[in-house]
Design an enzyme around this catalytic site. Sequence first.
Site, PDB file in Angstrom:
ATOM      1  NE  ARG A 164      44.363  25.381   6.415  1.00 40.43           N
ATOM      2  CZ  ARG A 164      44.779  24.206   6.190  1.00 40.43           C
ATOM      3  NH1 ARG A 164      44.350  23.837   5.335  1.00 40.43           N
ATOM      4  NH2 ARG A 164      44.749  23.179   7.073  1.00 40.43           N
TER       5      ARG A 164
ATOM      6  CG  ASP B  43      42.959  17.455   8.320  1.00 40.83           C
ATOM      7  OD1 ASP B  43      43.024  17.358   6.983  1.00 40.83           O
ATOM      8  OD2 ASP B  43      44.193  19.192   7.246  1.00 40.83           O
TER       9      ASP B  43
END
Length: 540
Positions: free
Chosen positions: A169, A453
């Site tokens: 990603r 996150d």
Amino acid sequence: MSAPAPSPLAIVDAEPLPRQEEVLTDAALAFLAELHRRFTPRRDELLARRAERRAEIARTSTLDFLPETAAIRADDSWKVAPAPAALNDRRVEITGPTDRKMTINALNSGARVWLADFEDASAPTWENVVLGQLNLIDAYTRNIDFTDPRSGKTYALKAADELATVVMRPRGWHLDERHLRLDGRPVPGALVDFGLYFFHNARRLLDLGKGPYFYLPKTESHLEARLWNEIFVFAQDYAGIPQGTVRATVLIETITAAYEMEEILYELRDHASGLNAGRWDYLFSIVKNFRDGGARFVLPDRNAVTMTAPFMRAYTELLVRTCHKRGAHAIGGMAAFIPSRKDPEVNKVAFEKVRADKDREANDGFDGSWVAHPDLVPIAMESFDKVLGDKPNQKDRLREDVDVEAADLIAIDSLDARPTYAGLVNAVQVGIRYIEAWLRGLGAVAIFNLMEDAATAEISRSQIWQWINAGVVLDNGEPVTAELAREVAAGELAGIRAEIGDEAFAAGNWQQAHDLLLTVSLDEDYADFLTLPAYEQLKG
């Protein structure tokens, strides 16, 4: 790839790193420069289009499926390309940053896929950007091991056929990489992350029977997916590898993308392998886009917004139906629990919640799901094994019973829950603790037994902003004001100092994190992304 002339890219304000010359070769930098020249102007146009669309949402307080793409949605004949063998069974995926220890543990975890993350689980220090790429190169060449300096424990890769398939990603379109510039302009972080990974590993992965596979984050429209498709076509021609070698899974983690799922798959149809339901960023996007829409768009405490909330259920069911109609994988959301080594009772309760969540996803038709910790892999695997058996996926389950109207996706007030004082405290706690770690270069942080996150920090600060600006009154009768947010933040800061001691407090970035959280939570001008002002303060 032939060896071109030295790249015109300049590496600026970056301390030399061990073995960086293996990643930042002249040929790799020349490829990045070409990506930058060709595609950054279109990236800039699409970022401007985001702002225009947000202004339209502020004016209308609504969204709808696009009339101009109705023919694509109505055409039942098109499908995405068949999944390559390495991505056909994705029943459990583990996520995490690309530091050396995580790289080994994630590949060894027993999950079918590892989301190797340069985005929300990684703070983009130069070291993380470059050495993360080096760790992936070393993993593919089996030149990787790690010894924990504290415990002395050694980590090494299992046999090749036991390793997870990597889906990498890159950063979102909004983030630049300040250390790489061309003609004084920074290169978009997305092109840096994609470009270095593709350049070094595309052919190597083909030799291993796999390919360069990507998760695409923060996508807001099918036009952004079209840009990625153009990048893939160019990169495959540049490398001399077959078209369709690249595969992309798009995170449907913005409210605008939820209205364009079919169009996104259509734009990427030769390279698409699925869509993913990214919960926290999705909630963040709802708050961001409808932040001035009044009381009916106010979200309650983030932990009260489960995937069974009516508007979240509409989103996930539409995603499954859309994917399976077009032959793509539908990948479920994150189980963020981090097992406690000290409290088996906490683990027992949490594991049951994880099991129930994964059972629901598997029974709803998802083909796989995410976990944040290796201990959760067997739990998620069991849920999907019960439904899938020996089948690699359940794309044949078309979910034609699903009928989602445009209004269902933004029916926030259908949720019977209200903001609480405890929810405000938790938002402040998570925000300060996460930002402090991020400023130290850590993007995935265990806070209160959950892996947090950047997405969870975004929802935390967005809810504080929304609750203040919408005049929310909490369950204790107290109105949410800037003064209350400051009071809670000061209390949290004092609590952290008492918890860790003066010396550790002084060595950290606690005051800086506190100040940054309040800035992005209280400023009248809402920052599009917390990571933009945070990146200006990130060292390295």
